[in-house]
Design a protein around this motif. Structure first.
Motif, PDB file in Angstrom:
ATOM      1  N   ILE A 109      48.018  26.482  42.296  1.00 27.12           N
ATOM      2  CA  ILE A 109      46.679  26.579  42.878  1.00 27.12           C
ATOM      3  C   ILE A 109      46.695  27.631  43.968  1.00 27.12           C
ATOM      4  O   ILE A 109      47.582  27.652  44.828  1.00 27.12           O
ATOM      5  N   GLY A 110      45.734  28.535  43.912  1.00 24.62           N
ATOM      6  CA  GLY A 110      45.676  29.619  44.879  1.00 24.62           C
ATOM      7  C   GLY A 110      45.195  29.165  46.239  1.00 24.62           C
ATOM      8  O   GLY A 110      44.584  28.105  46.397  1.00 24.62           O
ATOM      9  N   GLN A 111      45.475  29.990  47.248  1.00 23.65           N
ATOM     10  CA  GLN A 111      45.059  29.677  48.613  1.00 23.65           C
ATOM     11  C   GLN A 111      43.624  30.155  48.845  1.00 23.65           C
ATOM     12  O   GLN A 111      43.250  31.243  48.415  1.00 23.65           O
ATOM     13  N   ARG A 112      42.871  29.360  49.553  1.00 25.57           N
ATOM     14  CA  ARG A 112      41.487  29.715  49.878  1.00 25.57           C
ATOM     15  C   ARG A 112      41.018  28.798  50.999  1.00 25.57           C
ATOM     16  O   ARG A 112      41.747  27.898  51.430  1.00 25.57           O
ATOM     17  N   ALA A 168      43.829  43.259  40.528  1.00 24.48           N
ATOM     18  CA  ALA A 168      44.027  42.778  41.892  1.00 24.48           C
ATOM     19  C   ALA A 168      45.406  43.126  42.398  1.00 24.48           C
ATOM     20  O   ALA A 168      46.409  42.892  41.734  1.00 24.48           O
ATOM     21  N   GLY A 169      45.447  43.691  43.606  1.00 25.26           N
ATOM     22  CA  GLY A 169      46.711  44.034  44.232  1.00 25.26           C
ATOM     23  C   GLY A 169      47.290  45.360  43.803  1.00 25.26           C
ATOM     24  O   GLY A 169      48.179  45.894  44.463  1.00 25.26           O
ATOM     25  N   TYR A 207      42.324  38.790  58.301  1.00 24.73           N
ATOM     26  CA  TYR A 207      42.568  38.913  56.861  1.00 24.73           C
ATOM     27  C   TYR A 207      41.462  39.760  56.225  1.00 24.73           C
ATOM     28  O   TYR A 207      41.736  40.663  55.416  1.00 24.73           O
ATOM     29  N   TYR A 208      40.213  39.484  56.601  1.00 25.00           N
ATOM     30  CA  TYR A 208      39.076  40.241  56.056  1.00 25.00           C
ATOM     31  C   TYR A 208      39.183  41.715  56.438  1.00 25.00           C
ATOM     32  O   TYR A 208      38.983  42.608  55.598  1.00 25.00           O
ATOM     33  N   VAL A 209      39.511  41.999  57.696  1.00 21.20           N
ATOM     34  CA  VAL A 209      39.619  43.388  58.152  1.00 21.20           C
ATOM     35  C   VAL A 209      40.714  44.113  57.381  1.00 21.20           C
ATOM     36  O   VAL A 209      40.537  45.260  56.945  1.00 21.20           O
ATOM     37  N   ALA A 210      41.858  43.456  57.192  1.00 23.09           N
ATOM     38  CA  ALA A 210      42.962  44.083  56.447  1.00 23.09           C
ATOM     39  C   ALA A 210      42.537  44.409  55.024  1.00 23.09           C
ATOM     40  O   ALA A 210      42.839  45.498  54.500  1.00 23.09           O
ATOM     41  N   CYS A 211      41.824  43.500  54.380  1.00 20.06           N
ATOM     42  CA  CYS A 211      41.349  43.748  53.010  1.00 20.06           C
ATOM     43  C   CYS A 211      40.396  44.936  52.959  1.00 20.06           C
ATOM     44  O   CYS A 211      40.479  45.782  52.051  1.00 20.06           O
ATOM     45  N   ARG A 212      39.496  45.030  53.914  1.00 26.13           N
ATOM     46  CA  ARG A 212      38.515  46.123  53.915  1.00 26.13           C
ATOM     47  C   ARG A 212      39.206  47.474  54.174  1.00 26.13           C
ATOM     48  O   ARG A 212      38.798  48.498  53.633  1.00 26.13           O
ATOM     49  N   VAL A 213      40.233  47.485  55.016  1.00 28.19           N
ATOM     50  CA  VAL A 213      40.979  48.728  55.250  1.00 28.19           C
ATOM     51  C   VAL A 213      41.684  49.160  53.969  1.00 28.19           C
ATOM     52  O   VAL A 213      41.638  50.335  53.576  1.00 28.19           O
ATOM     53  N   MET A 214      42.328  48.202  53.276  1.00 26.40           N
ATOM     54  CA  MET A 214      43.013  48.536  52.028  1.00 26.40           C
ATOM     55  C   MET A 214      42.032  48.933  50.931  1.00 26.40           C
ATOM     56  O   MET A 214      42.362  49.747  50.058  1.00 26.40           O
ATOM     57  N   VAL A 248      48.598  40.964  57.330  1.00 30.49           N
ATOM     58  CA  VAL A 248      48.399  42.114  56.426  1.00 30.49           C
ATOM     59  C   VAL A 248      49.192  41.916  55.135  1.00 30.49           C
ATOM     60  O   VAL A 248      48.684  42.198  54.032  1.00 30.49           O
ATOM     61  N   GLU A 249      50.421  41.413  55.249  1.00 34.92           N
ATOM     62  CA  GLU A 249      51.220  41.147  54.044  1.00 34.92           C
ATOM     63  C   GLU A 249      50.532  40.110  53.165  1.00 34.92           C
ATOM     64  O   GLU A 249      50.506  40.242  51.936  1.00 34.92           O
ATOM     65  N   SER A 250      49.971  39.083  53.786  1.00 32.15           N
ATOM     66  CA  SER A 250      49.259  38.051  53.024  1.00 32.15           C
ATOM     67  C   SER A 250      48.027  38.640  52.333  1.00 32.15           C
ATOM     68  O   SER A 250      47.744  38.335  51.174  1.00 32.15           O
ATOM     69  N   ALA A 251      47.295  39.513  53.036  1.00 30.33           N
ATOM     70  CA  ALA A 251      46.114  40.133  52.450  1.00 30.33           C
ATOM     71  C   ALA A 251      46.481  41.017  51.262  1.00 30.33           C
ATOM     72  O   ALA A 251      45.777  41.043  50.245  1.00 30.33           O
ATOM     73  N   ALA A 252      47.597  41.736  51.374  1.00 35.95           N
ATOM     74  CA  ALA A 252      48.034  42.592  50.269  1.00 35.95           C
ATOM     75  C   ALA A 252      48.475  41.758  49.077  1.00 35.95           C
ATOM     76  O   ALA A 252      48.228  42.128  47.919  1.00 35.95           O
ATOM     77  N   ARG A 253      49.110  40.603  49.343  1.00 34.24           N
ATOM     78  CA  ARG A 253      49.653  39.771  48.275  1.00 34.24           C
ATOM     79  C   ARG A 253      48.572  38.961  47.570  1.00 34.24           C
ATOM     80  O   ARG A 253      48.636  38.742  46.351  1.00 34.24           O
ATOM     81  N   ASN A 254      47.546  38.527  48.305  1.00 36.21           N
ATOM     82  CA  ASN A 254      46.571  37.583  47.750  1.00 36.21           C
ATOM     83  C   ASN A 254      45.175  38.166  47.546  1.00 36.21           C
ATOM     84  O   ASN A 254      44.269  37.439  47.145  1.00 36.21           O
ATOM     85  N   ARG A 255      44.987  39.462  47.810  1.00 41.15           N
ATOM     86  CA  ARG A 255      43.654  40.049  47.718  1.00 41.15           C
ATOM     87  C   ARG A 255      43.098  39.912  46.308  1.00 41.15           C
ATOM     88  O   ARG A 255      43.838  39.890  45.316  1.00 41.15           O
ATOM     89  N   GLN A 256      41.773  39.880  46.213  1.00 41.43           N
ATOM     90  CA  GLN A 256      41.088  39.642  44.943  1.00 41.43           C
ATOM     91  C   GLN A 256      40.773  40.918  44.179  1.00 41.43           C
ATOM     92  O   GLN A 256      40.331  40.856  43.032  1.00 41.43           O
TER      93      GLN A 256
END
Length: 633
Positions: A109-112, A168-169, A207-214, A248-256
């Motif tokens: 089950i994924g994290q959310r 994703a990723g 987490y949101y900011v890291a995703c938007r930068v990537m 940032v590592e978590s955002a890179a690993r789990n981004r949608q």
């Protein structure tokens, strides 16, 4: 309860645990924690946690752990809107929140977020376990019940989470281009980028900011640098580097979505760069001044051995005294006292004793009693750090560099010596036989420390079964100095621009420090240079030979034993014990071990370093090898 006891107690519940730096939530000390680095085997857990004080990470894969927060958004109020939870194992967090543990029956089950203030830790996630401490407050078991099965309503709710995009990723197009970097910086510095505020879902915001930068075409590594430089200072409070790195590592690993999905450079061909004049970057032989070289040599910390900006290794078998010798060297440097015939220029020493701290502190008391207090020129790093290849390792390198600068500033010294004891503890979680992992240690950890401080860094390490440095050959190849501590002798095996060979013989002299309340003596040892017995002159021992030469001698002896006595003679008819080179070569290849390329190199090196008693010549039309009998014991 000690961290090792608390960790074993969790392991006995079937929970996979791994060490975190004490007092932190994100400073992971096992780079492979998501796979083999976490364990539920009590003996393995004992090995991971004994000898230090740690926080405890609990891997959430195979579980669902509800992380209910009560700071800012009230997670308990949100939880009241769902069906009641069954009785299960629960932990109170330092902030007053709760961790509710559930068995996911093998479901991935994924994290959310379940709701505002309720995070779900599951596959590839973790939580901080009971027995840990953050901000002076403990994580404590609140309900010591069995871990309940995941409620059906919660399972259905979590399974309805949106699935990731197909890519994703993955990275779309070229990352970290100039236009993508400018776009990310402009957004981070604008009011459009939300700011993380403590108690107001700061983790989620970051987490949101890291995703938007990537999204803009920035790699995870550059994303961290840009957020630290252009965004973090406005947060309340700013993130520690290692904490933001983990997000940032978590955002890179789990981004949608794919990294670079909004890359502003996508679809454009790069324009050709204009030619520009190249500035001269050459030094000619006539420009090299001897005065400058002499002046640089005058900066040596131990003449002929230790210089600022170099790195070295001191190694030996367990219990052979290498840590005692390392401390002895450190104290001589801190006092500015000649080290067994080698002139010493006084410099501050930062000693990172990463294992056996109680024993180390006794040794410091003993050598201080022996040599005197070096004042502010010697200090131990009290905080346990890692130098592994993960983000916690980078944080450890930064910590060591910062403390070294502080030590230098305190005594007004331009540089210092840093001792890392031991490499095995410093790189726990990495593979010491991996060239990639050990290159990361040398280049990105030791190299970073040297670049920041100009220090000489000495790593204390273990010996392998063949008498060499354990693990990958990357480190000895990169070392400027290698000291081998073996059988009461310190040997300089590698010295940059210096002389190799034995330095001195020593013995460990036991010293009684005092007596405990039960009347048992408190003892330790100090290094004492060996002296000849009374009335007996100590015979000088020959320079220690490298492994290829040692194996060559053994190969020669084996080949000699296989041929008839006196099979080959010199021109006078006297037997000289000569053996055909091919016969010696066959025995050498069988004895040495390793890849064919490595053995061939060792064979060549054996003759490069062979002393004068090893002879090679042509007899009876064959190339022969013999060793002069006068040199045999």
């Amino acid at each position: 309860m000690s961290s090792v006891s608390a960790a074993i107690k969790l392991a006995n519940r079937g929970l996979a645990v791994f060490p975190l730096a004490r007092g932190t939530k994100n400073a992971i000390l096992a780079s492979d924690w998501a796979t083999t680095g976490a364990s539920s085997d009590a003996w393995e857990v004992f090995d991971k946690f004994q000898g230090g004080s740690f926080n405890i990470g609990v891997r959430a894969t195979g579980l669902v752990i509800l992380d209910v927060d009560c700071k800012g958004t009230d997670g308990f109020a949100a939880l009241a809107g769902f069906p009641s939870l069954p009785d299960t194992f629960a932990v109170r967090t330092p902030s007053g929140g709760r961790h509710f543990y559930f068995d996911a029956h093998g479901e991935r089950i994924g994290q959310r977020d379940l709701a505002p203030g309720i995070n779900v830790r599951a596959t590839n996630g973790y939580v901080v376990g009971p027995g840990s401490e953050v901000g002076g407050k403990l994580y404590e078991v609140e309900n010591d019940a069995a871990i309940a099965p995941l409620p059906a309503w919660l399972a259905e709710h979590l399974k309805s989470a949106p699935s990731k995009e197909a890519h994703a990723g993955e990275a779309l197009g070229e990352l970290d281009t100039e236009i993508a970097t400018e776009s990310a910086i402009a957004w981070l510095e604008s009011n459009a980028a939300p700011i993380a505020v403590s108690g107001q879902c700061g983790n989620n915001t970051s987490y949101y900011v890291a995703c938007r930068v990537m999204d803009r075409g920035i790699s995870p590594e550059s994303c961290l640098d840009l957020m630290l430089t252009h965004w973090n200072d406005r947060c309340d409070p700013p993130w520690e580097d290692e904490d933001l790195s983990a997000i940032v590592e978590s955002a890179a690993r789990n981004r949608q979505a794919a990294i670079g999905r909004d890359n502003p450079a996508s679809g454009f061909e790069p324009a050709a760069l204009p030619e520009f004049p190249v500035e001269p970057a050459l030094e000619y032989a006539r420009e090299i001044q001897l005065d400058e070289i002499i002046a640089a040599q005058a900066n040596a910390i131990i003449k002929g051995l230790v210089a600022p900006g170099d790195n070295g290794t001191m190694y030996g078998v367990s219990g052979g005294g290498k840590s005692f010798v390392a401390l002895d060297m450190a104290f001589h440097i801190a006092h500015g006292v000649d080290w067994y015939g080698h002139k010493v220029k006084r410099a501050p020493v930062l000693y990172c004793a990463l294992e056996g701290v109680s024993g180390f502190r006794k040794r410091v008391v003993a050598i201080t009693r022996e040599m005197g207090d070096p004042g502010d020129y010697f200090a131990r790093l009290k905080i346990p750090v890692t130098l592994a290849k993960n983000s916690a390792g980078m944080a450890g390198a930064k910590m060591i560099a910062a403390q070294a600068k502080l030590l230098c500033a305190r005594v007004g010294a331009p540089h210092c010596v840093i001792v890392i004891d031991t490499k095995a503890r410093a790189t726990a979680g990495d593979d010491e036989n991996s060239a990639a992992d050990m290159s990361a240690y040398i280049e990105h950890r030791v190299g970073y420390i040297i670049q920041q401080t100009g220090a000489f860094v000495l790593t204390v390490h273990h010996e392998n079964k063949n008498g060499g440095i354990r693990g990958s050959t990357v480190q000895p190849a990169a070392d400027d100095l290698i000291l081998h501590v073996a059988e009461g002798r310190v040997i300089a095996q590698k010295v940059k621009d210096g002389e190799e060979g034995p330095l001195f013989d020593f013995r460990l002299q036991q010293m009684k420090l005092g007596v405990d309340v039960d009347g048992v003596p408190v003892t330790t040892c100090v290094v004492e240079k060996s002296a000849p017995a009374q009335g007996e002159e100590k015979k000088p021992r020959p320079k220690e030979e490298i492994k290829p030469v040692k194996v060559l001698r053994e190969a020669y002896a084996r080949a000699l034993a296989l041929q008839p006595a006196g099979a080959f003679t010199d021109r006078t008819g006297s037997a000289v014990g000569a053996v055909q080179q091919n016969a010696v070569r066959e025995e050498f290849f069988a004895l040495y071990g390793g890849t064919l390329t490595a053995v061939r190199r060792a064979w060549d090196r054996a003759f490069e370093k062979a002393p004068g008693d090893i002879k090679v010549d042509v007899f009876a039309g064959s190339k022969m090898i013999w060793i002069e009998a006068a040199n045999w014991d």
